[in-house]
Design an enzyme around this catalytic site. Structure first.
Site, PDB file in Angstrom:
ATOM      1  N   GLU A 290     -11.935   2.438   5.665  1.00  0.00           N
ATOM      2  CA  GLU A 290     -10.825   2.621   6.593  1.00  0.00           C
ATOM      3  C   GLU A 290     -10.750   4.096   6.963  1.00  0.00           C
ATOM      4  O   GLU A 290      -9.858   4.821   6.538  1.00  0.00           O
ATOM      5  CB  GLU A 290      -9.500   2.144   5.976  1.00  0.00           C
ATOM      6  CG  GLU A 290      -8.402   2.037   7.032  1.00  0.00           C
ATOM      7  CD  GLU A 290      -7.027   1.764   6.446  1.00  0.00           C
ATOM      8  OE1 GLU A 290      -6.232   1.113   7.127  1.00  0.00           O
ATOM      9  OE2 GLU A 290      -6.756   2.209   5.317  1.00  0.00           O
TER      10      GLU A 290
ATOM     11  N   GLU B 196       0.830  -1.217   0.000  1.00  0.00           N
ATOM     12  CA  GLU B 196       0.000   0.000   0.000  1.00  0.00           C
ATOM     13  C   GLU B 196       0.858   1.258   0.000  1.00  0.00           C
ATOM     14  O   GLU B 196       1.567   1.532   0.969  1.00  0.00           O
ATOM     15  CB  GLU B 196      -0.913   0.024   1.226  1.00  0.00           C
ATOM     16  CG  GLU B 196      -1.824   1.241   1.261  1.00  0.00           C
ATOM     17  CD  GLU B 196      -2.712   1.276   2.491  1.00  0.00           C
ATOM     18  OE1 GLU B 196      -3.740   1.984   2.450  1.00  0.00           O
ATOM     19  OE2 GLU B 196      -2.383   0.607   3.490  1.00  0.00           O
TER      20      GLU B 196
ATOM     21  N   ASP C 242      -5.727   2.892  -1.786  1.00  0.00           N
ATOM     22  CA  ASP C 242      -6.508   3.664  -0.823  1.00  0.00           C
ATOM     23  C   ASP C 242      -6.787   5.048  -1.399  1.00  0.00           C
ATOM     24  O   ASP C 242      -5.871   5.861  -1.555  1.00  0.00           O
ATOM     25  CB  ASP C 242      -5.744   3.765   0.498  1.00  0.00           C
ATOM     26  CG  ASP C 242      -6.609   4.293   1.629  1.00  0.00           C
ATOM     27  OD1 ASP C 242      -7.500   5.114   1.365  1.00  0.00           O
ATOM     28  OD2 ASP C 242      -6.393   3.875   2.780  1.00  0.00           O
TER      29      ASP C 242
ATOM     30  N   GLN D  10      -9.676   0.917  -0.747  1.00  0.00           N
ATOM     31  CA  GLN D  10     -10.130   1.502   0.512  1.00  0.00           C
ATOM     32  C   GLN D  10     -10.482   2.975   0.304  1.00  0.00           C
ATOM     33  O   GLN D  10     -10.123   3.567  -0.713  1.00  0.00           O
ATOM     34  CB  GLN D  10      -9.038   1.387   1.582  1.00  0.00           C
ATOM     35  CG  GLN D  10      -8.709  -0.048   1.955  1.00  0.00           C
ATOM     36  CD  GLN D  10      -7.573  -0.131   2.960  1.00  0.00           C
ATOM     37  OE1 GLN D  10      -6.643   0.661   2.941  1.00  0.00           O
ATOM     38  NE2 GLN D  10      -7.634  -1.114   3.847  1.00  0.00           N
TER      39      GLN D  10
END
Length: 255
Positions: free
Chosen positions: A237, A140, A175, A201
């Site tokens: 998240e 990530e 993300d 996310q």
């Protein structure tokens, strides 16, 4: 459009014991859960709650290392390969015990060519260890505001490392929050790297709160990501501005 959502229990219902947080996510209507560092909880207790609720668990993170000493991951740190691989082994074993389908291998705070080579080698190790259990390894990119000094800061670098590692079970955890905080448009980034993306996310930009305010309109962005071919859950998240339950209006609106 009915989208599937996963509750990230690293941030949601943190006042509850982890098995009870799973139950809270099920009551709220989430389709799955994902975790940060669940290792203090006996895996059998967590598995019991997951089975009771019928919720799949999508993933968990490798250990950050010595947090008091400033660690935020180990796998890109030259000279700490033994610790990094022990953390990978721990995460894969726990994932197997609870039925998680992915492990996020955290790079850590470092820089340079040696760090890149170390991360690539450790990712090969992780991918090979995870293959028999059909576990995907995720990496990530984070933003430099939240985690100054983190090794992996953009999707271009992540994609290049995946190609260098040469394993087909390594993917990007994309993300939208980190993308937005890095000043990049989520849809353009997703389109550019979609072939490498394994999980998506989201959270409000810039405060990382509930996703119903902020600079990114997720009522537009998430359906467009789904329309572009992403078929997985969207991981919530975010850090609730008040209690988790008080901030779930966005989920009720989607449903």
């Amino acid at each position: 459009m009915k989208l599937p959502f996963s509750a990230n229990l690293g941030f949601l219902w943190t006042e509850l014991a982890l098995p009870d947080a799973v139950r809270a996510a099920a009551r709220a209507g989430f389709d799955a859960v994902e975790l940060h560092w669940p290792y203090a909880v006996e895996s059998a207790l967590l598995k019991q709650a997951l089975d009771e609720c019928g919720l799949p668990v999508l993933g968990l993170n490798t250990s950050r290392g010595n947090v008091d000493g400033g660690d935020f991951g180990l796998s890109a740190l030259p000279g700490r390969e033994i610790e990094a691989r022990a953390a990978i082994d721990q995460a894969i074993a726990y994932a197997k015990a609870i039925g998680a389908t992915s492990v996020h291998v955290m790079a850590g705070k470092t820089e340079g060519i040696a760090a890149r080579d170390t991360f690539t080698a450790n990712l090969r190790y992780a991918a090979d260890q995870a293959r028999a259990a059909a576990i995907t390894i995720l990496i990530e990119p984070l933003n430099r505001h939240d985690v100054p000094g983190y090794f992996l800061l953009d999707n271009a670098t992540a994609a290049a490392i995946i190609e260098a590692a040469g394993r087909d079970n390594i993917r990007i955890m994309f993300d939208c929050y980190h993308v937005g905080r890095s000043g990049k448009p989520s849809l353009e980034e997703f389109d550019a790297y979609r072939q490498f993306i394994g999980h998506v996310q989201f959270a409000a930009v810039p405060d990382r709160g509930e996703p119903d305010t902020g600079e990114v309109d997720y009522t537009r962005v998430l359906p467009m990501i789904a329309d572009a071919g992403y078929a997985g859950c969207f991981g919530a998240e975010y850090k609730p501005r008040r209690s988790t339950d008080e901030g779930l209006g966005w989920l009720a609106a989607w449903h």
